[in-house]
Design an enzyme around this catalytic site. Structure first.
Site, PDB file in Angstrom:
ATOM      1  N   ASN A   1      44.071  22.102  27.408  1.00 48.07           N
ATOM      2  CA  ASN A   1      44.258  22.356  25.978  1.00 48.07           C
ATOM      3  C   ASN A   1      43.206  21.554  25.236  1.00 48.07           C
ATOM      4  O   ASN A   1      43.395  20.361  24.929  1.00 48.07           O
ATOM      5  CB  ASN A   1      45.668  21.963  25.534  1.00 48.07           C
ATOM      6  N   GLU A   2      42.094  22.219  24.985  1.00 49.49           N
ATOM      7  CA  GLU A   2      40.936  21.564  24.394  1.00 49.49           C
ATOM      8  C   GLU A   2      41.156  21.389  22.888  1.00 49.49           C
ATOM      9  O   GLU A   2      42.082  21.988  22.321  1.00 49.49           O
ATOM     10  CB  GLU A   2      39.689  22.430  24.648  1.00 49.49           C
ATOM     11  N   PRO A   3      40.313  20.571  22.236  1.00 49.54           N
ATOM     12  CA  PRO A   3      40.434  20.435  20.781  1.00 49.54           C
ATOM     13  C   PRO A   3      40.512  21.803  20.116  1.00 49.54           C
ATOM     14  O   PRO A   3      39.753  22.719  20.471  1.00 49.54           O
ATOM     15  CB  PRO A   3      39.141  19.693  20.411  1.00 49.54           C
TER      16      PRO A   3
ATOM     17  N   SER B   1      43.493  23.413  20.203  1.00 48.20           N
ATOM     18  CA  SER B   1      44.726  23.997  20.755  1.00 48.20           C
ATOM     19  C   SER B   1      45.896  23.644  19.840  1.00 48.20           C
ATOM     20  O   SER B   1      46.065  22.486  19.463  1.00 48.20           O
ATOM     21  CB  SER B   1      45.005  23.434  22.151  1.00 48.20           C
TER      22      SER B   1
END
Ligand code: PGA
Length: 250
Positions: free
Chosen positions: A148-150, A152
């Site tokens: 869950n990357e920036p 998300s």
């Protein structure tokens, strides 16, 4: 969140393995399955070694354990040595008595036309077995949990995502160059992770000190997805002294 700081990562890993072992033994004793959410990367490796020791030396059984891994690169062949499928078998599954049918890892070779349905079914399967009892997590230098990357969001579910540049840089050594790191992955969502009844998040080393400070005490925001953990009622943060070095805990 309760914060547990240890002199080094070995002691922190033992703390996490002890907690998992305790829950597992209690549930085994009344013949109830335990559902574990598992992570990859360098952070949990020692936890898995400790769990293997408990299996070998103390007879801790994984026969009634169901596992769901957080993520997998996409596309990725399970047989590839860089796959998280390979990682999990190497570091845990091949050394304990878990039943292969109880192991769930996102399938990195699912056809792209089927991936949306597949991800929905992954979340459905977690719900069907009663939800995750204990979720373990590492944290990326950019604040990701799972992949869950920036960006998300809190309501995100299991899905196909694009990997952040920072994440691909961090994986470059494993893949012999950033150009070989996949650009996508399947990851459990933030919402999926936060449904776990108990979460243990670990971080080791100076490299994680700044992001740990921001994620524990900074504003809750999708630009640092681990900040969403502040909204969960049962999170234990497990740090070594270096990862905790920027925290002001007085
Ligand atoms: P690491 O990665 O365990 O290899 O530091 C953690 C993560 O990216 O979640």
């Amino acid at each position: 969140m309760n914060i547990n700081i240890f002199e080094n990562s070995d002691l922190g890993s033992q703390f996490v393995a002890n907690r998992i072992g305790k829950v597992l033994a209690a549930r085994n004793s009344v013949s109830r399955p335990t559902v574990l959410g598992l992570a990859t990367g360098s952070t949990p490796i020692e936890v898995y070694s400790e769990l293997i020791k408990k299996h070998r030396d103390e007879g801790l059984s994984f026969e009634n354990v169901v596992t769901f891994n957080l993520d997998e690169y996409y596309p990725m062949e399970p047989s590839d040595i860089q796959s998280y499928y390979h990682f999990m078998h190497q570091h845990l599954f091949d050394s304990v008595d878990i039943q292969p049918d109880n192991v769930f890892i996102p399938n990195g070779k699912i056809h792209e036309h089927k991936v949306i349905k597949y991800c929905e079914q992954y979340d459905d399967k977690i719900a069907q077995v009663g939800g995750i009892d204990i979720q373990i997590l590492g944290i990326g230098a950019n604040g990701h949990i799972g992949f869950n990357e920036p960006g998300s969001e809190l309501n995100s579910v299991t899905r196909l995502v694009e990997l952040d540049e920072q994440t691909r840089k961090d994986a470059a050594a494993t893949f012999n160059g950033i150009e070989n790191v996949p650009t996508s992955a399947i990851t459990m969502g933030i919402n999926t992770i936060l449904k776990a009844k108990e979460i243990l998040i670990m971080a080791w080393g100076k490299r994680k000190a700044e992001i740990i400070k921001q994620c524990l005490f900074g504003e809750v925001t999708s630009t640092k997805p681990a900040t969403f953990l502040q909204t969960h009622p049962n999170v234990s943060v497990v740090l070594d002294a270096e990862a905790a070095s920027l925290l002001d805990l007085d």
